[in-house]
Write a protein that holds these residues in place. Sequence first.
Motif, PDB file in Angstrom:
ATOM      1  N   ALA A  86     -70.729   3.830  47.761  1.00 32.81           N
ATOM      2  CA  ALA A  86     -69.926   3.058  46.814  1.00 32.81           C
ATOM      3  C   ALA A  86     -70.461   1.640  46.659  1.00 32.81           C
ATOM      4  CB  ALA A  86     -68.461   3.038  47.250  1.00 32.81           C
ATOM      5  N   ALA A  87     -71.127   1.147  47.712  1.00 28.72           N
ATOM      6  CA  ALA A  87     -71.719  -0.197  47.680  1.00 28.72           C
ATOM      7  C   ALA A  87     -73.149  -0.164  47.147  1.00 28.72           C
ATOM      8  CB  ALA A  87     -71.692  -0.801  49.079  1.00 28.72           C
ATOM      9  N   GLY A  88     -73.601   1.024  46.695  1.00 27.16           N
ATOM     10  CA  GLY A  88     -74.937   1.132  46.119  1.00 27.16           C
ATOM     11  C   GLY A  88     -76.059   1.298  47.129  1.00 27.16           C
ATOM     12  N   ILE A  89     -75.730   1.660  48.355  1.00 28.64           N
ATOM     13  CA  ILE A  89     -76.747   1.831  49.391  1.00 28.64           C
ATOM     14  C   ILE A  89     -77.179   3.294  49.421  1.00 28.64           C
ATOM     15  CG2 ILE A  89     -77.185   1.711  51.879  1.00 28.64           C
ATOM     16  CD1 ILE A  89     -75.164  -0.656  51.880  1.00 28.64           C
ATOM     17  N   GLU A  90     -78.480   3.501  49.335  1.00 29.33           N
ATOM     18  CA  GLU A  90     -79.039   4.852  49.329  1.00 29.33           C
ATOM     19  C   GLU A  90     -78.989   5.456  50.731  1.00 29.33           C
ATOM     20  OE1 GLU A  90     -83.340   6.998  48.570  1.00 29.33           O
ATOM     21  OE2 GLU A  90     -82.902   5.107  47.542  1.00 29.33           O
ATOM     22  N   ILE A  91     -78.527   6.675  50.796  1.00 26.72           N
ATOM     23  CA  ILE A  91     -78.490   7.411  52.055  1.00 26.72           C
ATOM     24  C   ILE A  91     -79.721   8.309  52.078  1.00 26.72           C
ATOM     25  CG2 ILE A  91     -77.179   8.968  53.546  1.00 26.72           C
ATOM     26  CD1 ILE A  91     -75.733   6.276  52.847  1.00 26.72           C
ATOM     27  N   GLY A  92     -80.524   8.157  53.131  1.00 26.49           N
ATOM     28  CA  GLY A  92     -81.746   8.944  53.236  1.00 26.49           C
ATOM     29  C   GLY A  92     -81.546  10.161  54.098  1.00 26.49           C
ATOM     30  N   ARG A  93     -82.421  10.346  54.982  1.00 27.39           N
ATOM     31  CA  ARG A  93     -82.453  11.503  55.883  1.00 27.39           C
ATOM     32  C   ARG A  93     -81.092  11.776  56.516  1.00 27.39           C
ATOM     33  NH1 ARG A  93     -87.039  11.993  60.441  1.00 27.39           N
ATOM     34  NH2 ARG A  93     -86.143  13.694  61.633  1.00 27.39           N
ATOM     35  N   ARG A  94     -80.704  13.056  56.540  1.00 25.33           N
ATOM     36  CA  ARG A  94     -79.477  13.489  57.203  1.00 25.33           C
ATOM     37  C   ARG A  94     -79.825  14.636  58.143  1.00 25.33           C
ATOM     38  NH1 ARG A  94     -74.671  13.142  52.683  1.00 25.33           N
ATOM     39  NH2 ARG A  94     -75.604  11.478  51.496  1.00 25.33           N
ATOM     40  N   ASP A  95     -79.257  14.607  59.335  1.00 25.49           N
ATOM     41  CA  ASP A  95     -79.522  15.648  60.319  1.00 25.49           C
ATOM     42  C   ASP A  95     -78.248  15.997  61.064  1.00 25.49           C
ATOM     43  OD1 ASP A  95     -82.443  15.893  60.127  1.00 25.49           O
ATOM     44  OD2 ASP A  95     -82.505  13.879  60.982  1.00 25.49           O
ATOM     45  N   ASP A  96     -78.140  17.254  61.437  1.00 26.51           N
ATOM     46  CA  ASP A  96     -77.110  17.736  62.358  1.00 26.51           C
ATOM     47  C   ASP A  96     -77.853  18.328  63.546  1.00 26.51           C
ATOM     48  OD1 ASP A  96     -75.095  17.060  60.605  1.00 26.51           O
ATOM     49  OD2 ASP A  96     -74.853  19.082  59.819  1.00 26.51           O
ATOM     50  N   ILE A  97     -77.553  17.850  64.741  1.00 20.94           N
ATOM     51  CA  ILE A  97     -78.207  18.362  65.941  1.00 20.94           C
ATOM     52  C   ILE A  97     -77.121  18.908  66.855  1.00 20.94           C
ATOM     53  CG2 ILE A  97     -79.667  17.835  67.915  1.00 20.94           C
ATOM     54  CD1 ILE A  97     -80.873  15.533  66.268  1.00 20.94           C
ATOM     55  N   ASP A  98     -77.156  20.218  67.070  1.00 21.12           N
ATOM     56  CA  ASP A  98     -76.153  20.878  67.907  1.00 21.12           C
ATOM     57  C   ASP A  98     -76.043  20.187  69.263  1.00 21.12           C
ATOM     58  OD1 ASP A  98     -75.519  22.775  66.004  1.00 21.12           O
ATOM     59  OD2 ASP A  98     -76.886  24.292  66.797  1.00 21.12           O
ATOM     60  N   GLY A  99     -74.806  19.892  69.662  1.00 22.00           N
ATOM     61  CA  GLY A  99     -74.550  19.291  70.960  1.00 22.00           C
ATOM     62  C   GLY A  99     -74.764  17.794  71.014  1.00 22.00           C
ATOM     63  N   ILE A 100     -75.370  17.207  69.976  1.00 19.72           N
ATOM     64  CA  ILE A 100     -75.659  15.763  69.942  1.00 19.72           C
ATOM     65  C   ILE A 100     -74.805  15.066  68.889  1.00 19.72           C
ATOM     66  CG2 ILE A 100     -77.432  13.987  69.635  1.00 19.72           C
ATOM     67  CD1 ILE A 100     -77.913  15.764  72.096  1.00 19.72           C
ATOM     68  N   GLY A 101     -74.839  15.562  67.649  1.00 17.81           N
ATOM     69  CA  GLY A 101     -74.033  14.966  66.597  1.00 17.81           C
ATOM     70  C   GLY A 101     -74.699  15.022  65.239  1.00 17.81           C
ATOM     71  N   ARG A 102     -74.146  14.230  64.340  1.00 16.40           N
ATOM     72  CA  ARG A 102     -74.599  14.155  62.958  1.00 16.40           C
ATOM     73  C   ARG A 102     -75.213  12.782  62.717  1.00 16.40           C
ATOM     74  NH1 ARG A 102     -69.852  14.315  59.729  1.00 16.40           N
ATOM     75  NH2 ARG A 102     -71.219  14.728  57.979  1.00 16.40           N
ATOM     76  N   PHE A 103     -76.262  12.741  61.889  1.00 16.83           N
ATOM     77  CA  PHE A 103     -77.009  11.511  61.656  1.00 16.83           C
ATOM     78  C   PHE A 103     -77.243  11.295  60.175  1.00 16.83           C
ATOM     79  CE2 PHE A 103     -78.147  13.166  65.767  1.00 16.83           C
ATOM     80  CZ  PHE A 103     -78.218  12.048  66.592  1.00 16.83           C
ATOM     81  N   ALA A 104     -77.340  10.036  59.775  1.00 19.35           N
ATOM     82  CA  ALA A 104     -77.758   9.667  58.427  1.00 19.35           C
ATOM     83  C   ALA A 104     -78.593   8.397  58.546  1.00 19.35           C
ATOM     84  CB  ALA A 104     -76.559   9.432  57.514  1.00 19.35           C
ATOM     85  N   ARG A 105     -79.534   8.234  57.621  1.00 21.13           N
ATOM     86  CA  ARG A 105     -80.441   7.094  57.661  1.00 21.13           C
ATOM     87  C   ARG A 105     -80.224   6.212  56.448  1.00 21.13           C
ATOM     88  NH1 ARG A 105     -85.662   7.259  59.767  1.00 21.13           N
ATOM     89  NH2 ARG A 105     -84.640   8.468  61.378  1.00 21.13           N
ATOM     90  N   ILE A 106     -80.160   4.920  56.689  1.00 21.21           N
ATOM     91  CA  ILE A 106     -80.142   3.919  55.622  1.00 21.21           C
ATOM     92  C   ILE A 106     -81.176   2.859  55.986  1.00 21.21           C
ATOM     93  CG2 ILE A 106     -77.712   4.331  55.057  1.00 21.21           C
ATOM     94  CD1 ILE A 106     -77.049   1.678  56.505  1.00 21.21           C
TER      95      ILE A 106
END
Length: 122
Positions: A86-106
């Motif tokens: 909503a603030a215009g920031i691009e979300i890059g790489r996204r990952d889900d790693i079992d047992g660790i969590g969810r990730f997103a890159r900005i």
Amino acid sequence: MEKVKAIGGIFFRAKDPAALAAWYHDKLGIDPVPQDPEGRPWMQEAGPTVFAPFAENTDYFGRMDQQWMLNFRVRNLDAMIAQLEAAGIEIGRRDDIDGIGRFARIHDPEGNPIELWEPVTP
């Protein structure tokens, strides 16, 4: 053996330190360094902190000249992503790693990579 208790600060060079500090405050909620003894620095929640040197030729950070990357824990990755988009920031790489969590890159305005991490809760 005496051990360190936690990270006490993260210090890095910036082209425009004041503007970058304002961006981190406005977009991620990180309070700037206090300017007087009454001010309070950003207080992080207790939880896991990963300290991980990577191989010098890793491409995980993006640019090969990038020597570091910040990783911030978040409570709700979907809500954080919506807020940043909503603030215009691009979300890059996204990952889900079992047992660790969810990730997103900005990236911050100076191109520094930031990984957002929603850890798996037991």
